[in-house]
Design a protein around this motif. Structure first.
Motif, PDB file in Angstrom:
ATOM      1  N   ASP A 256      71.123  50.719  48.771  1.00  0.00           N
ATOM      2  CA  ASP A 256      72.164  51.359  49.454  1.00  0.00           C
ATOM      3  C   ASP A 256      71.341  52.756  49.858  1.00  0.00           C
ATOM      4  O   ASP A 256      71.799  54.013  49.326  1.00  0.00           O
ATOM      5  CB  ASP A 256      73.527  51.645  49.190  1.00  0.00           C
ATOM      6  CG  ASP A 256      74.492  52.206  50.077  1.00  0.00           C
ATOM      7  OD1 ASP A 256      74.247  52.412  51.178  1.00  0.00           O
ATOM      8  OD2 ASP A 256      75.627  52.805  49.658  1.00  0.00           O
ATOM      9  N   ILE A 257      70.353  52.603  50.457  1.00  0.00           N
ATOM     10  CA  ILE A 257      69.591  53.880  50.720  1.00  0.00           C
ATOM     11  C   ILE A 257      68.864  53.777  52.113  1.00  0.00           C
ATOM     12  O   ILE A 257      68.798  52.989  52.678  1.00  0.00           O
ATOM     13  CB  ILE A 257      68.161  53.951  49.733  1.00  0.00           C
ATOM     14  CG1 ILE A 257      67.179  52.515  49.996  1.00  0.00           C
ATOM     15  CG2 ILE A 257      68.674  54.092  48.213  1.00  0.00           C
ATOM     16  CD1 ILE A 257      65.785  52.655  49.229  1.00  0.00           C
ATOM     17  N   GLU A 258      68.371  55.116  52.485  1.00  0.00           N
ATOM     18  CA  GLU A 258      67.747  55.214  53.477  1.00  0.00           C
ATOM     19  C   GLU A 258      66.376  55.935  53.304  1.00  0.00           C
ATOM     20  O   GLU A 258      66.607  56.861  52.664  1.00  0.00           O
ATOM     21  CB  GLU A 258      68.385  56.010  54.836  1.00  0.00           C
ATOM     22  CG  GLU A 258      68.756  57.335  54.606  1.00  0.00           C
ATOM     23  CD  GLU A 258      69.147  58.256  55.825  1.00  0.00           C
ATOM     24  OE1 GLU A 258      69.151  57.503  57.089  1.00  0.00           O
ATOM     25  OE2 GLU A 258      69.606  59.266  55.607  1.00  0.00           O
ATOM     26  N   ILE A 259      65.263  55.834  54.073  1.00  0.00           N
ATOM     27  CA  ILE A 259      63.878  56.143  53.530  1.00  0.00           C
ATOM     28  C   ILE A 259      63.256  56.842  54.869  1.00  0.00           C
ATOM     29  O   ILE A 259      63.391  56.183  55.899  1.00  0.00           O
ATOM     30  CB  ILE A 259      62.987  55.140  53.156  1.00  0.00           C
ATOM     31  CG1 ILE A 259      63.406  54.342  51.806  1.00  0.00           C
ATOM     32  CG2 ILE A 259      61.445  55.633  53.161  1.00  0.00           C
ATOM     33  CD1 ILE A 259      62.610  52.915  51.748  1.00  0.00           C
ATOM     34  N   ILE A 260      63.300  58.132  54.803  1.00  0.00           N
ATOM     35  CA  ILE A 260      62.800  58.968  55.992  1.00  0.00           C
ATOM     36  C   ILE A 260      61.399  59.344  55.880  1.00  0.00           C
ATOM     37  O   ILE A 260      61.114  60.099  55.022  1.00  0.00           O
ATOM     38  CB  ILE A 260      63.886  60.294  56.288  1.00  0.00           C
ATOM     39  CG1 ILE A 260      65.255  59.776  56.299  1.00  0.00           C
ATOM     40  CG2 ILE A 260      63.656  60.973  57.394  1.00  0.00           C
ATOM     41  CD1 ILE A 260      66.483  60.836  56.318  1.00  0.00           C
ATOM     42  N   LEU A 261      60.395  59.044  56.554  1.00  0.00           N
ATOM     43  CA  LEU A 261      59.217  59.207  56.608  1.00  0.00           C
ATOM     44  C   LEU A 261      58.829  59.983  57.579  1.00  0.00           C
ATOM     45  O   LEU A 261      58.866  59.891  58.697  1.00  0.00           O
ATOM     46  CB  LEU A 261      58.458  58.031  56.819  1.00  0.00           C
ATOM     47  CG  LEU A 261      58.643  56.568  55.835  1.00  0.00           C
ATOM     48  CD1 LEU A 261      58.015  55.260  56.119  1.00  0.00           C
ATOM     49  CD2 LEU A 261      58.490  56.865  54.379  1.00  0.00           C
ATOM     50  N   VAL A 262      58.480  61.166  57.036  1.00  0.00           N
ATOM     51  CA  VAL A 262      58.211  62.268  58.002  1.00  0.00           C
ATOM     52  C   VAL A 262      56.575  62.600  58.260  1.00  0.00           C
ATOM     53  O   VAL A 262      55.982  63.256  57.147  1.00  0.00           O
ATOM     54  CB  VAL A 262      58.768  63.664  57.742  1.00  0.00           C
ATOM     55  CG1 VAL A 262      58.486  64.725  58.696  1.00  0.00           C
ATOM     56  CG2 VAL A 262      60.233  63.521  57.351  1.00  0.00           C
ATOM     57  N   ASN A 263      56.191  62.230  59.464  1.00  0.00           N
ATOM     58  CA  ASN A 263      54.650  62.386  59.744  1.00  0.00           C
ATOM     59  C   ASN A 263      54.624  63.709  60.103  1.00  0.00           C
ATOM     60  O   ASN A 263      54.714  64.215  61.311  1.00  0.00           O
ATOM     61  CB  ASN A 263      54.215  61.303  60.622  1.00  0.00           C
ATOM     62  CG  ASN A 263      52.990  61.721  61.439  1.00  0.00           C
ATOM     63  OD1 ASN A 263      52.240  62.425  60.537  1.00  0.00           O
ATOM     64  ND2 ASN A 263      52.485  60.763  62.244  1.00  0.00           N
ATOM     65  N   ASP A 264      53.766  64.626  59.174  1.00  0.00           N
ATOM     66  CA  ASP A 264      53.593  65.975  59.552  1.00  0.00           C
ATOM     67  C   ASP A 264      52.228  66.223  60.344  1.00  0.00           C
ATOM     68  O   ASP A 264      51.419  66.877  59.871  1.00  0.00           O
ATOM     69  CB  ASP A 264      53.681  66.704  58.100  1.00  0.00           C
ATOM     70  CG  ASP A 264      53.893  68.371  58.500  1.00  0.00           C
ATOM     71  OD1 ASP A 264      54.308  68.726  59.497  1.00  0.00           O
ATOM     72  OD2 ASP A 264      53.325  68.842  57.777  1.00  0.00           O
TER      73      ASP A 264
END
Length: 344
Positions: free
Chosen positions: A32-40
């Motif tokens: 029960d997770i969300e993975i937020i990948l932030v391309n900086d």
């Protein structure tokens, strides 16, 4: 549907590592997770790799932004996060498959605002365990945490946000965000506020996070042109925090000793590692000794202080006496010794 945990992963020049990082998150025993990948604004293929993963798993979201630094990327992730809890993982690290289940279970069971763990330092040839730097396996109350904040730099528990899981309500209650003006050692001002506002905190003596000692990371580069500016901004943020919460008197010695033991040597070593001429390096050393954060720490910390090691006492004495040519010689010799150790 609201996930239990949002995991924020900033990405900048992590192409060789990001696959292993994401794989470790997809292997979590907590689904029960969300993975937020932030391309900086990374110039490598990290963003493309992230998009490929997002096509395969609906729990992954990718956000692309112009380069704004680590604090900016984390703030972008915080704004996008929907979870009851928020965790951070750096794109060149990876985690145990049980990490977020263990932390979330503890947070739920004990009504925690912050729960943390130990971690492993992973180099090319060894792995070293670093236990949590607060008492493990007991709940610490707000009153107890206020006492711990008086020694936050000595114990170093405010370093590294990635070993903690934070309740989302804490962000809303304390208006917690990273200071985007600080691009070096940005975790500690954030954690000062987080731990000060937290009602209940607990640490687990378990190595659930693997911190990779990346020779190409910002912390490992010998000369950092912007270090002085960002360490001074960090200092100003901490002083503002202490003043706001009425902790300036109680915490000043802890901060002064920390500056003398860690930040002053970092600043001086950085100046001596610069490509500038010997004359300009000595000029830079004199400039560092004039910084308000350095003057305060040097003036109010006796070089016989019990927390200082022999070499730290020597550096402090040289700074008190402002003997720039010996300061330069000391850090140049130390730099050569480190270089030879790396080659060995």
């Amino acid at each position: 549907m609201t996930p239990l945990v949002s995991i924020i992963v900033p990405m900048y020049n992590v192409e060789p590592f990001i696959g292993e990082c994401i794989d470790s998150l997809l292997r979590q025993t907590l689904s029960d997770i969300e993975i937020i990948l932030v391309n900086d604004g990374t110039p490598d293929r990290s963003g493309e790799i992230a998009e490929d993963y997002a096509k395969r798993d609906a729990r992954i979201r990718v956000i692309h932004q112009a380069n704004g630094g680590l604090s900016s990327a984390r703030n972008t992730g915080i704004k996008a996060a929907r979870g009851t809890y928020i965790g951070f993982v750096d794109g060149d690290d990876y985690v145990s498959s049980a990490m977020f289940q263990r932390l979330a279970e503890e947070a739920e069971e004990n009504r925690l605002d912050i729960v943390g763990c130990g971690f492993y330092k992973q180099s090319s040839d060894r792995r070293t365990y670093v236990p949590p730097q607060l008492e493990a396996n007991r709940v610490l109350t707000k009153r107890e945490m206020t006492e711990r904040l008086k020694h936050a730099h000595e114990t170093r528990f405010i370093w590294y946000v990635w070993r903690y899981l934070y309740r989302r309500e804490l962000f809303d209650r304390a208006n917690l965000m990273f200071d985007e003006d600080i691009r070096f050692a940005e975790d500690s001002p954030f954690n000062l506020s987080a731990f000060c506002e937290a009602e209940r905190v607990k640490m687990l003596d378990e190595g659930l996070y693997i911190y990779r000692e990346n020779p190409n990371s910002l912390t490992e580069i010998p000369y950092k042109p912007a270090m002085d500016e960002h360490l001074q901004k960090q200092y100003q943020a901490k002083i503002a925090f202490y003043n706001h919460y009425g902790l300036a008197g109680a915490c000043q010695e802890d901060l002064n000793v920390y500056i003398c033991r860690h930040q002053l040597p970092m600043l001086l070593a950085n100046a001596c590692a610069s490509p500038n001429s010997p004359k300009d390096i000595k000029k830079k050393i004199r400039q560092i000794l004039s910084y308000d954060m350095v003057r305060q720490a040097v003036r109010h910390t006796p070089f016989q202080h019990e927390k200082l090691l022999r070499g730290e006492r020597l550096v402090l004495a040289l700074c008190k006496w402002r003997i720039t040519f010996l300061i330069k010689l000391f850090f140049e010799q130390r730099g050569k010794m480190k270089g030879s150790a790396k080659q060995a």
